[in-house]
Scaffold this active site. Structure first.
Site, PDB file in Angstrom:
ATOM      1  N   GLY A  17     -12.883  -2.749  11.780  1.00 45.26           N
ATOM      2  CA  GLY A  17     -14.146  -2.371  10.844  1.00 45.26           C
ATOM      3  C   GLY A  17     -15.540  -2.907  11.069  1.00 45.26           C
ATOM      4  O   GLY A  17     -16.118  -3.256   9.941  1.00 45.26           O
ATOM      5  N   TYR A 166      -4.495  -2.333  -4.673  1.00 43.64           N
ATOM      6  CA  TYR A 166      -5.559  -2.688  -3.962  1.00 43.64           C
ATOM      7  C   TYR A 166      -4.859  -4.187  -3.763  1.00 43.64           C
ATOM      8  O   TYR A 166      -4.994  -4.903  -2.585  1.00 43.64           O
ATOM      9  CB  TYR A 166      -6.997  -2.734  -4.318  1.00 43.64           C
ATOM     10  CG  TYR A 166      -7.847  -3.625  -3.566  1.00 43.64           C
ATOM     11  CD1 TYR A 166      -8.079  -3.042  -2.166  1.00 43.64           C
ATOM     12  CD2 TYR A 166      -8.591  -4.669  -3.898  1.00 43.64           C
ATOM     13  CE1 TYR A 166      -9.033  -3.889  -1.557  1.00 43.64           C
ATOM     14  CE2 TYR A 166      -9.436  -5.168  -3.520  1.00 43.64           C
ATOM     15  CZ  TYR A 166      -9.821  -5.010  -2.178  1.00 43.64           C
ATOM     16  OH  TYR A 166     -10.775  -5.629  -1.253  1.00 43.64           O
TER      17      TYR A 166
END
Length: 280
Positions: A17, A166
């Site tokens: 990422g 999440y």
């Protein structure tokens, strides 16, 4: 006292990422510390996107800092791509002794508003992606030693209204990392998690309205904390640590350079994942 980067010359880090945000800042800070970087992520062309940045841009910026860098397109939902990326990174550099699980998907919603496919996405990218990335490098790390770092919080929550999916996926990243630390104890491979005390200024924090600029710090604090952990001996393993605590142990007393605005931000991120958190 401000943070002084350690000397990581000769080391090589595989970072997930790295297109923008925290991942990009980690990659650039590692390069500034002398560490070679494998820049990975999904974005290789931003010409038709409102968001600037690609894994190649990050790799080039690392090379401008005097290290070697290599970009690999990577979808963390694909076990085949993860295995291939690990093999390519090792082939290019010969040795990869740092694996940083930074990439993760985020969506904040009540259970009633988050459909099954989004739940699956969060867990496939965050938990499964972390699991498979570590697993792909395990044989190599066991042979050469090194560090695994995961951008994930302490496992202290017992509920997460408005962010259950999440939070579950992020805590899963921590659980996988701590389990690996226990499995590899005494082998010369460390595995630790780091997490910000405050919300970090990223596209996600702005998009989801996670506080205001007065509550945020820059991604530099996460990057510095990661570098400090990489400077520790491999027997320092199996920990979940907040960025402030890591840097305080390194002698940092002035955190103002990390703040987006004047004043000391509230510890919102820590409070979200640790209801009993109290800043030292």
């Amino acid at each position: 006292m401000s943070f002084q980067l350690p000397d990581l010359t000769g080391r090589t880090a595989f970072v997930t990422g790295t297109t923008r945000g925290i991942g990009k800042r980690i990659a650039l800070t590692l390069a500034e510390a002398g560490c070679n970087v494998v820049s990975t992520g999904k974005t290789v062309d931003d010409s038709e996107s409102d968001l600037e940045g690609t894994i190649h841009d990050t790799a080039a910026a690392c090379e401008e800092r005097g290290v070697d860098a290599h970009a690999i397109q990577l979808n963390l939902r694909s076990p085949e791509e993860i295995e291939a990326a690990a093999e390519e990174a090792i082939e290019v550099f010969g040795e990869v002794d740092v694996v940083i699980n930074n990439a993760s998907a985020i969506q904040l919603a009540n259970v009633a508003d988050l459909p099954a496919d989004r739940f699956d996405l969060l867990n496939e990218v965050n938990v499964r992606g972390t699991y498979l990335t570590i697993r792909a490098f395990l044989p190599h790390l066991k042979e050469h030693g090194g560090h695994v770092l995961t951008n994930a919080p302490p496992v202290t929550m017992d509920r997460a209204p408005g962010k259950a999916a999440y939070a579950w996926s992020k805590l899963g990243m921590t659980f996988v990392t701590l389990s690996v630390a226990a499995e590899l104890r005494g082998t010369g491979v460390a595995a630790n998690c780091f997490w910000p005390v405050t919300i970090i200024d990223t596209r996600a924090s702005r998009y989801f309205g996670m506080g205001t600029e007065d509550d945020w710090r820059t991604p530099d604090i996460a990057a510095d904390a990661a570098c400090e952990l990489l400077d520790r001996e491999p027997d320092f393993s199996g920990h979940t640590l907040y960025d402030e605590a890591i840097l305080r142990e390194a002698g940092v007393t002035d955190f103002s350079p990390y703040n987006v605005t004047d004043g000391d931000p509230q510890p919102l991120s820590a409070q979200l994942f640790d209801p009993e958190y109290e800043r030292p």
